[in-house]
Design a protein around this motif. Structure first.
Motif, PDB file in Angstrom:
ATOM      1  N   SER A  16       0.827  -1.203   0.000  1.00 33.32           N
ATOM      2  CA  SER A  16       0.000   0.000   0.000  1.00 33.32           C
ATOM      3  C   SER A  16       0.861   1.252   0.000  1.00 33.32           C
ATOM      4  O   SER A  16       0.612   2.197  -0.759  1.00 33.32           O
ATOM      5  CB  SER A  16      -0.924  -0.016   1.228  1.00 33.32           C
ATOM      6  OG  SER A  16      -1.670   1.164   1.308  1.00 33.32           O
ATOM      7  N   SER A  63     -13.316  -2.756  -5.943  1.00 34.34           N
ATOM      8  CA  SER A  63     -14.240  -1.916  -5.163  1.00 34.34           C
ATOM      9  C   SER A  63     -15.450  -2.723  -4.713  1.00 34.34           C
ATOM     10  O   SER A  63     -15.913  -2.591  -3.579  1.00 34.34           O
ATOM     11  CB  SER A  63     -14.682  -0.709  -5.988  1.00 34.34           C
ATOM     12  OG  SER A  63     -13.582   0.121  -6.276  1.00 34.34           O
ATOM     13  N   PHE A  81     -12.518   3.632   1.459  1.00 35.10           N
ATOM     14  CA  PHE A  81     -11.402   3.128   0.642  1.00 35.10           C
ATOM     15  C   PHE A  81     -11.633   3.477  -0.829  1.00 35.10           C
ATOM     16  O   PHE A  81     -10.698   3.842  -1.540  1.00 35.10           O
ATOM     17  CB  PHE A  81     -11.245   1.611   0.792  1.00 35.10           C
ATOM     18  CG  PHE A  81     -10.768   1.181   2.138  1.00 35.10           C
ATOM     19  CD1 PHE A  81      -9.435   1.294   2.491  1.00 35.10           C
ATOM     20  CD2 PHE A  81     -11.662   0.668   3.066  1.00 35.10           C
ATOM     21  CE1 PHE A  81      -8.987   0.891   3.739  1.00 35.10           C
ATOM     22  CE2 PHE A  81     -11.227   0.266   4.319  1.00 35.10           C
ATOM     23  CZ  PHE A  81      -9.891   0.384   4.657  1.00 35.10           C
ATOM     24  N   LEU A  84     -11.313   7.294  -1.266  1.00 37.20           N
ATOM     25  CA  LEU A  84      -9.900   7.643  -1.151  1.00 37.20           C
ATOM     26  C   LEU A  84      -9.117   7.234  -2.399  1.00 37.20           C
ATOM     27  O   LEU A  84      -8.174   7.915  -2.798  1.00 37.20           O
ATOM     28  CB  LEU A  84      -9.307   6.998   0.099  1.00 37.20           C
ATOM     29  CG  LEU A  84      -7.914   7.419   0.521  1.00 37.20           C
ATOM     30  CD1 LEU A  84      -7.846   8.920   0.783  1.00 37.20           C
ATOM     31  CD2 LEU A  84      -7.500   6.663   1.782  1.00 37.20           C
ATOM     32  N   SER A  85      -9.536   6.147  -3.046  1.00 37.26           N
ATOM     33  CA  SER A  85      -8.826   5.722  -4.256  1.00 37.26           C
ATOM     34  C   SER A  85      -8.997   6.726  -5.393  1.00 37.26           C
ATOM     35  O   SER A  85      -8.124   6.839  -6.250  1.00 37.26           O
ATOM     36  CB  SER A  85      -9.278   4.330  -4.696  1.00 37.26           C
ATOM     37  OG  SER A  85     -10.591   4.364  -5.204  1.00 37.26           O
ATOM     38  N   THR A  88      -6.328   9.370  -4.278  1.00 33.22           N
ATOM     39  CA  THR A  88      -4.944   8.885  -4.250  1.00 33.22           C
ATOM     40  C   THR A  88      -4.763   7.894  -5.393  1.00 33.22           C
ATOM     41  O   THR A  88      -4.564   8.293  -6.520  1.00 33.22           O
ATOM     42  CB  THR A  88      -4.618   8.231  -2.897  1.00 33.22           C
ATOM     43  OG1 THR A  88      -5.530   7.146  -2.662  1.00 33.22           O
ATOM     44  CG2 THR A  88      -4.687   9.230  -1.772  1.00 33.22           C
ATOM     45  N   THR A  93      -5.089   2.173  -1.901  1.00 34.97           N
ATOM     46  CA  THR A  93      -6.233   1.848  -1.045  1.00 34.97           C
ATOM     47  C   THR A  93      -6.571   0.365  -1.013  1.00 34.97           C
ATOM     48  O   THR A  93      -7.000  -0.140   0.019  1.00 34.97           O
ATOM     49  CB  THR A  93      -7.477   2.649  -1.465  1.00 34.97           C
ATOM     50  OG1 THR A  93      -7.793   2.364  -2.825  1.00 34.97           O
ATOM     51  CG2 THR A  93      -7.258   4.135  -1.273  1.00 34.97           C
TER      52      THR A  93
END
Length: 121
Positions: A16, A63, A81, A84-85, A88, A93
């Motif tokens: 990660s 996902s 998550f 956030l992906s 980022t 994530t």
């Protein structure tokens, strides 16, 4: 409740962090040199386009896995998550989710002992 970092969870956590640092560096580089990130994803020819589609399909499948698996094992706020992906990278994530999933599984396999009540129960 004891928080357990299994070797597998640590491996996912390291992946990660690699995903975060590597993708962030490349994204910053893309902005600094004023490149169109989305155009670059598919403009490099069929091979680059194939990688782009490949990663998008994996991100969608991952996902779905995050939501389903988080519900199954009782992880809360799994949707973060996915959000956030988008800010980022899924390379950050998804392994982070897997690391925290491993911790949750380890916690669930080692339940905390209950204290006996006044009747010894």
């Amino acid at each position: 409740m004891t928080r357990t970092w299994t070797p597998l969870a640590i491996t996912y956590l390291v992946l990660s962090l690699v995903g975060l640092v590597a993708t962030a560096a490349l994204n910053v580089w893309s902005v600094v040199v004023a490149r169109d990130w989305f155009a670059d994803l598919f403009a490099g020819g069929p091979a680059v386009g194939s990688i782009g589609v490949d990663l998008l399909v994996v991100a969608v499948a991952g996902s779905i896995l995050i939501i389903v698996e988080a519900r199954r094992i009782g992880m809360r706020h799994a949707w973060l998550f996915i959000v956030l992906s988008g800010v980022t990278a899924f390379a950050f994530t998804f392994p982070l989710f897997l690391a925290l999933r491993e911790r949750r599984i380890a916690e669930n396999s080692h339940p905390t002992p209950r204290l006996a009540g006044p009747n010894g129960r």
